[in-house]
Design an enzyme around this catalytic site. Sequence first.
Site, mmCIF file in Angstrom:
data_model
loop_
_atom_site.group_PDB
_atom_site.id
_atom_site.type_symbol
_atom_site.label_atom_id
_atom_site.label_comp_id
_atom_site.label_asym_id
_atom_site.label_seq_id
_atom_site.Cartn_x
_atom_site.Cartn_y
_atom_site.Cartn_z
ATOM 1 C CG PHE A 21 -19.991 -27.551 0.935
ATOM 2 C CD1 PHE A 21 -19.600 -28.618 1.738
ATOM 3 C CD2 PHE A 21 -19.996 -27.717 -0.431
ATOM 4 C CE1 PHE A 21 -19.234 -29.833 1.181
ATOM 5 C CE2 PHE A 21 -19.635 -28.926 -1.004
ATOM 6 C CZ PHE A 21 -19.247 -29.986 -0.199
ATOM 7 C CG PHE A 56 -30.716 -27.586 0.496
ATOM 8 C CD1 PHE A 56 -31.134 -27.835 -0.806
ATOM 9 C CD2 PHE A 56 -31.605 -27.821 1.534
ATOM 10 C CE1 PHE A 56 -32.409 -28.312 -1.067
ATOM 11 C CE2 PHE A 56 -32.879 -28.299 1.280
ATOM 12 C CZ PHE A 56 -33.285 -28.547 -0.022
ATOM 13 C CB ILE A 81 -18.105 -27.742 -7.625
ATOM 14 C CG1 ILE A 81 -17.606 -26.343 -7.234
ATOM 15 C CG2 ILE A 81 -17.265 -28.324 -8.769
ATOM 16 C CD1 ILE A 81 -16.242 -26.322 -6.574
ATOM 17 C CB ALA A 84 -19.748 -38.677 -9.648
ATOM 18 C CG HIS A 87 -26.289 -33.612 -3.915
ATOM 19 N ND1 HIS A 87 -27.292 -33.748 -2.982
ATOM 20 C CD2 HIS A 87 -25.469 -32.643 -3.444
ATOM 21 C CE1 HIS A 87 -27.083 -32.904 -1.993
ATOM 22 N NE2 HIS A 87 -25.990 -32.218 -2.252
ATOM 23 N NE ARG A 126 -18.302 -18.942 -14.210
ATOM 24 C CZ ARG A 126 -17.458 -19.490 -15.086
ATOM 25 N NH1 ARG A 126 -16.277 -19.933 -14.684
ATOM 26 N NH2 ARG A 126 -17.779 -19.598 -16.363
#
Length: 152
Positions: A21, A56, A81, A84, A87, A126
């Site tokens: 991801f 995760f 990242i 909204a 989570h 980063r």
Amino acid sequence: MNFEGKLLGQDLKIGIVVSRFNDFITGRLLDGAKDVLVRHEVESEKIDVAFVPGAFEIPLAAKKLAETGKYDAVITLGCVIRGATSHYDYVCNEVAKGVSKVSDTTGLPVIFGVLTTETIEQAVERAGTKAGNKGAEAAMAAIEMANLLKSI
């Protein structure tokens, strides 16, 4: 007596767990980690990479690698990242706790190289631009910790 981990990767075998991801970021982290490992004399054949779907899933894969007994250290790389919803907070907390728990329970250095950023721009910084490459930094920590534990 002082103990110190040397930054020589000779004779080390390193496992890396990478989240797919946000792969436009995690790919850069992986490149940075592999580059540092090879520059510090870890043979490329002694670097194994396990890809997981998201951050995760990192702790479980890290645990499985650590439990094999084949590795001197495991590096975890991912990128979460903020969005909204809440989570982000749950994922970041659980991944950090999970990685720490794997290290504590196995006695193996499991290095946390998971970016937790507010914006895509911070993640890009980063992953090899303004703020360096956190994958490369994680690789340095893995070499140092693996050698430190061998010296104790």
